[in-house]
Design a protein around this motif. Structure first.
Motif, short mmCIF file in Angstrom:
data_model
loop_
_atom_site.label_atom_id
_atom_site.label_comp_id
_atom_site.label_asym_id
_atom_site.label_seq_id
_atom_site.Cartn_x
_atom_site.Cartn_y
_atom_site.Cartn_z
N ASN A 1 42.51 33.79 46.96
CA ASN A 1 42.22 35.20 46.69
C ASN A 1 40.98 35.37 45.83
OD1 ASN A 1 44.48 36.10 48.15
ND2 ASN A 1 45.82 35.80 46.38
N THR A 2 40.96 34.73 44.69
CA THR A 2 39.84 34.88 43.76
C THR A 2 39.44 33.52 43.21
OG1 THR A 2 41.35 35.31 41.92
CG2 THR A 2 40.43 37.23 43.08
N HIS B 1 37.17 31.96 39.87
CA HIS B 1 36.49 32.24 38.60
C HIS B 1 35.64 31.05 38.23
CE1 HIS B 1 38.87 35.88 37.84
NE2 HIS B 1 39.91 35.19 38.29
N SER C 1 28.68 34.21 45.34
CA SER C 1 29.65 34.71 44.34
C SER C 1 29.20 36.07 43.85
CB SER C 1 29.78 33.72 43.18
OG SER C 1 28.55 33.60 42.49
N LYS C 2 30.04 36.69 43.03
CA LYS C 2 29.74 37.98 42.43
C LYS C 2 29.56 37.81 40.92
CE LYS C 2 32.41 40.55 45.87
NZ LYS C 2 33.52 41.49 46.08
N GLN D 1 32.67 37.28 38.76
CA GLN D 1 33.38 36.01 38.81
C GLN D 1 32.93 35.04 37.74
OE1 GLN D 1 32.76 35.91 43.47
NE2 GLN D 1 34.30 34.38 42.93
N GLU E 1 44.91 37.89 32.09
CA GLU E 1 43.45 37.88 32.10
C GLU E 1 42.86 38.64 30.93
OE1 GLU E 1 39.78 38.91 35.22
OE2 GLU E 1 41.89 38.96 35.88
#
Length: 348
Positions: A41-42, A44, A78-79, A82, A122
């Motif tokens: 999903n994600t 980091h 990536s963003k 992240q 988080e």
């Protein structure tokens, strides 16, 4: 899984090395995500360099080529959201940069389980307010302003009482500009060069408009309007015709050599050509060529030619053909061929 690279032999500052590590991390993340079968999903990405994280979150993107290219590769995969900052003592990847204290592969070690805060919410993860650092300013492209002075005078002429003083002062200025090491006296050549330079400066100031005109590139002139004979559509060939003679050509007849000329008829619309043979430059030969041409191509509406004396022909009924018939007037078949001869031709 971990991957470590040695620093390049070329000296590089710490923020750039940290950025290289971030590029290595983004490439490693792509390999890991493609190797698993389950959906992720994600992802980091953590870095203990505040400068690198600030570069990721920067909105200006005005960096030097080294930093700009690597940030572009990172943000392509990536963003900015992240990328997060982590303290150095909690950074698991930092163990790979310390060969004297290698990571311990124990069950509850930091290398295997990662930092403990990852198991929390988080909102409880490390967070810090970034401050602008000197390294970030060094990698940014700073705008520069160029101010040019269009004044062509090196020195002001009105400060000198005579031309000789001006000619002896200018060589010293040229020496200063060229940074030349020459003895402390002026040569005759230097004074002559200064005089030529002064003349050029005065010419540029006094005749600047003329110099600009001389340097200007000539433009292609516009072509004039074509006459109606050249652009009239939907007409048969040789409706508008130009006529001229060329030659002579030597022709062998038996044992003798005679001269012959050629009469060329060109269509002004489609550029077709028709050539007739003339025995001489007389009006009778021209009329005969005109008859043969009209019998083969039809009667033209207008004939154009130069003002040659051989184009002054005589007809039985309408009188001689003048150059005005060829240039501006309409030419009928009876002006070239007598009406009686025309009737006999049509009966054949």
């Amino acid at each position: 899984m971990g991957k470590v690279r040695c620093a390049p032999m070329k000296l590089m500052n710490i923020p750039r090395l940290e950025l290289q590590g971030a590029v290595l991390g983004i490439r490693l993340g792509k390999i890991v995500s493609k190797s698993h079968e389950f959906h992720i999903n994600t992802i980091h990405y953590w870095s203990d360099s505040q400068t690198v994280v600030q570069w990721m979150h920067s909105t200006e993107r005005r960096f030097k080529a080294f930093v700009s290219h690597r940030i572009a590769e990172i943000l392509k995969n990536s963003k900015p959201s992240q990328w997060k900052w982590i303290p150095t003592h909690l950074n698991t990847a930092d163990a790979g940069t310390r060969p004297l204290a290698p990571p311990k592969f124990v069950h509850n070690g930091l290398w295997v389980n990662g930092p403990d805060f990852l198991r929390n919410d988080e909102s409880l993860w490390p967070h810090v307010e970034f401050q602008r650092c000197d390294f970030q300013e060094e990698e940014e492209l700073k705008p520069c302003m160029l101010i040019s002075n269009n004044e062509t005078q090196v020195i002001k002429f009105d400060r000198f009482s005579s031309l000789l003083k001006l000619k002896r002062t200018l060589p010293w200025i040229q020496r200063f500009v060229r940074k030349s090491r020459i003895p402390d006296y002026l040569s005759v050549e230097e004074i002559k060069e200064a005089e030529i330079l002064l003349c050029r400066i005065v010419q540029i100031e006094s005749y600047s408009d003329e110099i600009k005109q001389d340097k200007a590139k000539p433009t292609q002139p516009l072509m004039g309007q074509l006459p109606p004979d050249r652009v009239t559509p939907f007409v048969r060939p040789f409706t508008y015709t130009g006529v001229d003679l060329f030659g002579p050509f030597n022709v062998t007849i038996g044992r003798r050599v005679e001269k012959r000329w050629a009469v060329i008829f060109t269509c002004l619309t489609v550029r077709a050509a028709h050539i007739e043979l003339a025995n001489d430059l007389s009006a009778d030969s021209l009329i005969l060529c005109l008859r043969n041409f009209i019998n083969r191509r039809g009667t033209p509406v207008r004939l154009r030619s130069d003002n040659g004396t051989n184009f002054i022909a005589a007809c039985e009924d309408d009188g001689p053909i003048t150059p005005n018939h060829f240039l501006i007037g309409c030419l009928s078949a009876t002006q070239v061929i007598p009406k009686k001869a025309m009737e006999n031709r049509t009966k054949c």
